[in-house]
Design a protein around this motif. Structure first.
Motif, PDB file in Angstrom:
ATOM      1  N   PHE A  77       0.754  -1.307  -0.010  1.00 16.09           N
ATOM      2  CA  PHE A  77      -0.073   0.085  -0.031  1.00 16.09           C
ATOM      3  C   PHE A  77       0.771   1.414  -0.174  1.00 16.09           C
ATOM      4  O   PHE A  77       0.479   2.261  -0.640  1.00 16.09           O
ATOM      5  CB  PHE A  77      -0.761  -0.071   1.241  1.00 16.09           C
ATOM      6  N   LEU A  78       2.019   1.226   0.565  1.00 14.46           N
ATOM      7  CA  LEU A  78       2.831   2.409   0.746  1.00 14.46           C
ATOM      8  C   LEU A  78       3.864   2.417  -0.246  1.00 14.46           C
ATOM      9  O   LEU A  78       4.701   3.317  -0.280  1.00 14.46           O
ATOM     10  CB  LEU A  78       3.596   2.547   2.210  1.00 14.46           C
ATOM     11  N   GLY A  79       3.816   1.606  -1.584  1.00 14.43           N
ATOM     12  CA  GLY A  79       4.658   1.700  -2.485  1.00 14.43           C
ATOM     13  C   GLY A  79       5.689   0.697  -2.709  1.00 14.43           C
ATOM     14  O   GLY A  79       6.463   0.731  -3.600  1.00 14.43           O
ATOM     15  N   GLY A  80       6.053  -0.054  -1.596  1.00 13.73           N
ATOM     16  CA  GLY A  80       7.051  -0.974  -1.606  1.00 13.73           C
ATOM     17  C   GLY A  80       6.710  -2.250  -2.381  1.00 13.73           C
ATOM     18  O   GLY A  80       5.554  -2.601  -2.602  1.00 13.73           O
ATOM     19  N   VAL A  81       7.618  -2.809  -2.849  1.00 11.09           N
ATOM     20  CA  VAL A  81       7.532  -3.849  -3.736  1.00 11.09           C
ATOM     21  C   VAL A  81       8.209  -5.047  -3.246  1.00 11.09           C
ATOM     22  O   VAL A  81       9.492  -5.242  -3.284  1.00 11.09           O
ATOM     23  CB  VAL A  81       8.006  -3.518  -5.370  1.00 11.09           C
ATOM     24  N   ILE A  82       7.732  -6.368  -3.049  1.00 14.31           N
ATOM     25  CA  ILE A  82       8.214  -7.622  -2.668  1.00 14.31           C
ATOM     26  C   ILE A  82       7.284  -8.466  -3.516  1.00 14.31           C
ATOM     27  O   ILE A  82       6.225  -8.647  -3.540  1.00 14.31           O
ATOM     28  CB  ILE A  82       7.882  -7.897  -1.298  1.00 14.31           C
ATOM     29  N   ASP A  83       8.229  -9.277  -4.345  1.00 22.00           N
ATOM     30  CA  ASP A  83       7.604 -10.199  -5.453  1.00 22.00           C
ATOM     31  C   ASP A  83       7.062 -11.357  -4.411  1.00 22.00           C
ATOM     32  O   ASP A  83       7.241 -11.509  -3.193  1.00 22.00           O
ATOM     33  CB  ASP A  83       8.595 -10.755  -6.187  1.00 22.00           C
ATOM     34  N   ALA A  84       6.046 -12.416  -5.055  1.00 21.70           N
ATOM     35  CA  ALA A  84       5.179 -13.367  -4.421  1.00 21.70           C
ATOM     36  C   ALA A  84       6.246 -14.167  -3.844  1.00 21.70           C
ATOM     37  O   ALA A  84       6.065 -14.729  -2.654  1.00 21.70           O
ATOM     38  CB  ALA A  84       4.347 -13.767  -5.361  1.00 21.70           C
ATOM     39  N   GLU A  85       7.348 -14.754  -4.563  1.00 17.18           N
ATOM     40  CA  GLU A  85       8.290 -15.807  -4.222  1.00 17.18           C
ATOM     41  C   GLU A  85       8.995 -15.238  -2.791  1.00 17.18           C
ATOM     42  O   GLU A  85       9.093 -16.376  -1.903  1.00 17.18           O
ATOM     43  CB  GLU A  85       9.211 -16.188  -5.123  1.00 17.18           C
ATOM     44  N   SER A  86       9.350 -13.916  -3.039  1.00 17.62           N
ATOM     45  CA  SER A  86      10.017 -13.624  -1.694  1.00 17.62           C
ATOM     46  C   SER A  86       9.289 -13.233  -0.361  1.00 17.62           C
ATOM     47  O   SER A  86       9.659 -13.389   0.715  1.00 17.62           O
ATOM     48  CB  SER A  86      10.636 -12.230  -2.046  1.00 17.62           C
ATOM     49  N   GLN A  87       7.965 -12.978  -0.740  1.00 17.67           N
ATOM     50  CA  GLN A  87       6.895 -12.977   0.371  1.00 17.67           C
ATOM     51  C   GLN A  87       6.973 -14.172   1.081  1.00 17.67           C
ATOM     52  O   GLN A  87       6.709 -14.433   2.230  1.00 17.67           O
ATOM     53  CB  GLN A  87       5.459 -12.531  -0.148  1.00 17.67           C
ATOM     54  N   VAL A  88       6.813 -15.395   0.210  1.00 17.75           N
ATOM     55  CA  VAL A  88       6.566 -16.645   1.002  1.00 17.75           C
ATOM     56  C   VAL A  88       7.926 -17.107   1.807  1.00 17.75           C
ATOM     57  O   VAL A  88       7.729 -17.413   2.665  1.00 17.75           O
ATOM     58  CB  VAL A  88       6.378 -17.646  -0.297  1.00 17.75           C
ATOM     59  N   THR A  89       9.042 -16.797   1.164  1.00 15.77           N
ATOM     60  CA  THR A  89      10.313 -16.921   1.803  1.00 15.77           C
ATOM     61  C   THR A  89      10.390 -16.247   2.966  1.00 15.77           C
ATOM     62  O   THR A  89      10.996 -16.799   4.103  1.00 15.77           O
ATOM     63  CB  THR A  89      11.585 -16.591   0.762  1.00 15.77           C
ATOM     64  N   ILE A  90      10.020 -14.789   3.133  1.00 11.38           N
ATOM     65  CA  ILE A  90      10.017 -14.269   4.284  1.00 11.38           C
ATOM     66  C   ILE A  90       9.169 -14.814   5.509  1.00 11.38           C
ATOM     67  O   ILE A  90       9.635 -15.083   6.621  1.00 11.38           O
ATOM     68  CB  ILE A  90       9.582 -12.750   3.937  1.00 11.38           C
ATOM     69  N   ILE A  91       7.912 -15.302   5.036  1.00  7.70           N
ATOM     70  CA  ILE A  91       7.127 -15.896   5.975  1.00  7.70           C
ATOM     71  C   ILE A  91       7.534 -17.276   6.265  1.00  7.70           C
ATOM     72  O   ILE A  91       7.537 -17.529   7.750  1.00  7.70           O
ATOM     73  CB  ILE A  91       5.684 -15.923   5.287  1.00  7.70           C
ATOM     74  N   LEU A  92       8.317 -18.132   5.487  1.00  8.40           N
ATOM     75  CA  LEU A  92       8.892 -19.237   5.900  1.00  8.40           C
ATOM     76  C   LEU A  92      10.071 -19.049   6.815  1.00  8.40           C
ATOM     77  O   LEU A  92      10.283 -19.766   8.003  1.00  8.40           O
ATOM     78  CB  LEU A  92       9.327 -19.879   4.674  1.00  8.40           C
ATOM     79  N   GLN A  93      10.886 -18.319   6.672  1.00  6.81           N
ATOM     80  CA  GLN A  93      12.069 -17.637   7.509  1.00  6.81           C
ATOM     81  C   GLN A  93      11.748 -17.403   8.645  1.00  6.81           C
ATOM     82  O   GLN A  93      12.344 -17.393   9.893  1.00  6.81           O
ATOM     83  CB  GLN A  93      12.824 -16.631   6.866  1.00  6.81           C
ATOM     84  N   SER A  94      10.263 -16.689   9.174  1.00  7.52           N
ATOM     85  CA  SER A  94       9.867 -16.407  10.319  1.00  7.52           C
ATOM     86  C   SER A  94       9.165 -17.491  11.323  1.00  7.52           C
ATOM     87  O   SER A  94       8.972 -17.111  12.406  1.00  7.52           O
ATOM     88  CB  SER A  94       8.941 -15.091  10.065  1.00  7.52           C
ATOM     89  N   LEU A  95       9.144 -18.752  10.633  1.00  8.34           N
ATOM     90  CA  LEU A  95       8.558 -19.873  11.615  1.00  8.34           C
ATOM     91  C   LEU A  95       9.672 -20.386  12.416  1.00  8.34           C
ATOM     92  O   LEU A  95      10.670 -20.429  12.306  1.00  8.34           O
ATOM     93  CB  LEU A  95       8.083 -20.833  10.557  1.00  8.34           C
ATOM     94  N   PRO A  96       9.064 -20.969  13.544  1.00  8.47           N
ATOM     95  CA  PRO A  96      10.051 -21.730  14.361  1.00  8.47           C
ATOM     96  C   PRO A  96      10.788 -22.866  14.076  1.00  8.47           C
ATOM     97  O   PRO A  96      10.028 -23.422  12.928  1.00  8.47           O
ATOM     98  CB  PRO A  96       9.050 -21.697  15.813  1.00  8.47           C
ATOM     99  N   PRO A  97      11.462 -23.539  14.753  1.00  8.75           N
ATOM    100  CA  PRO A  97      12.363 -24.780  14.154  1.00  8.75           C
ATOM    101  C   PRO A  97      11.342 -25.907  14.014  1.00  8.75           C
ATOM    102  O   PRO A  97      11.733 -26.966  13.485  1.00  8.75           O
ATOM    103  CB  PRO A  97      13.248 -24.896  15.483  1.00  8.75           C
ATOM    104  N   SER A  98      10.224 -25.882  14.938  1.00 13.43           N
ATOM    105  CA  SER A  98       9.276 -27.116  14.698  1.00 13.43           C
ATOM    106  C   SER A  98       8.642 -27.069  13.123  1.00 13.43           C
ATOM    107  O   SER A  98       8.255 -28.044  12.913  1.00 13.43           O
ATOM    108  CB  SER A  98       8.057 -26.855  15.618  1.00 13.43           C
ATOM    109  N   PHE A  99       8.989 -26.016  12.462  1.00 12.89           N
ATOM    110  CA  PHE A  99       8.436 -26.275  10.902  1.00 12.89           C
ATOM    111  C   PHE A  99       9.717 -26.511   9.994  1.00 12.89           C
ATOM    112  O   PHE A  99       9.735 -26.199   8.815  1.00 12.89           O
ATOM    113  CB  PHE A  99       7.872 -24.885  10.655  1.00 12.89           C
ATOM    114  N   GLN A 100      10.817 -26.902  10.612  1.00  8.45           N
ATOM    115  CA  GLN A 100      11.699 -27.066   9.645  1.00  8.45           C
ATOM    116  C   GLN A 100      11.686 -28.137   8.826  1.00  8.45           C
ATOM    117  O   GLN A 100      12.041 -28.086   7.625  1.00  8.45           O
ATOM    118  CB  GLN A 100      12.995 -27.940  10.613  1.00  8.45           C
ATOM    119  N   GLN A 101      10.774 -29.342   8.933  1.00  6.77           N
ATOM    120  CA  GLN A 101      10.580 -30.369   8.101  1.00  6.77           C
ATOM    121  C   GLN A 101       9.634 -29.919   6.935  1.00  6.77           C
ATOM    122  O   GLN A 101       9.964 -30.241   5.806  1.00  6.77           O
ATOM    123  CB  GLN A 101       9.780 -31.512   8.647  1.00  6.77           C
TER     124      GLN A 101
END
Length: 130
Positions: A77-101
């Protein structure tokens, strides 16, 4: 005509500052200079929030992903651009170790998720872990 409409809907202080400007373009440029830094600061804060956010072990994956999606929407909304693949990667990186598998399966299978699909898959994975 555009200049007249702009001046008509401004506060008295802003109207006084911009009345001497010749065109609507000049007014827009000045308004951007005056208020553009607030937009930049808000975008910067949203980026900082999303990059520092990590899910706590045992908390709701649904709530976490929805919060992350909210930050991503703010950035867009504020004009920043993050492509869809990077959005998914950012969310995955924010998960705890229990989601490693889950993350390992994601990388091995080279899946392409939308954010909604990712949310559904993470909820299913969390249910299987329980």
């Amino acid at each position: 005509m555009a200049k007249c409409y702009m001046l008509a809907f401004m506060s008295t202080v802003l109207r006084h500052q911009h009345a001497a400007m010749a065109t609507a373009t000049e007014i827009m440029q000045n308004l951007t200079n005056l208020f553009g830094t607030q937009n930049r600061m808000a975008k910067s804060q949203a980026f900082r929030s999303i990059m520092c956010k990590t899910m706590k072990e045992g908390s709701s994956v649904r709530d976490h992903v929805l919060e992350m999606m909210s930050y991503l929407n703010q950035i867009e909304f504020l004009g920043g651009v993050i492509d869809a693949e990077s959005q998914v990667t950012i969310i995955l990186q924010s998960l705890p170790p229990s989601f490693q598998q889950f993350k390992l399966n994601f990388e091995m299978n080279k899946r392409n998720y939308t954010l909604a699909e990712l949310l559904t898959e993470l909820q299913s994975a969390k249910d299987l872990m329980n």
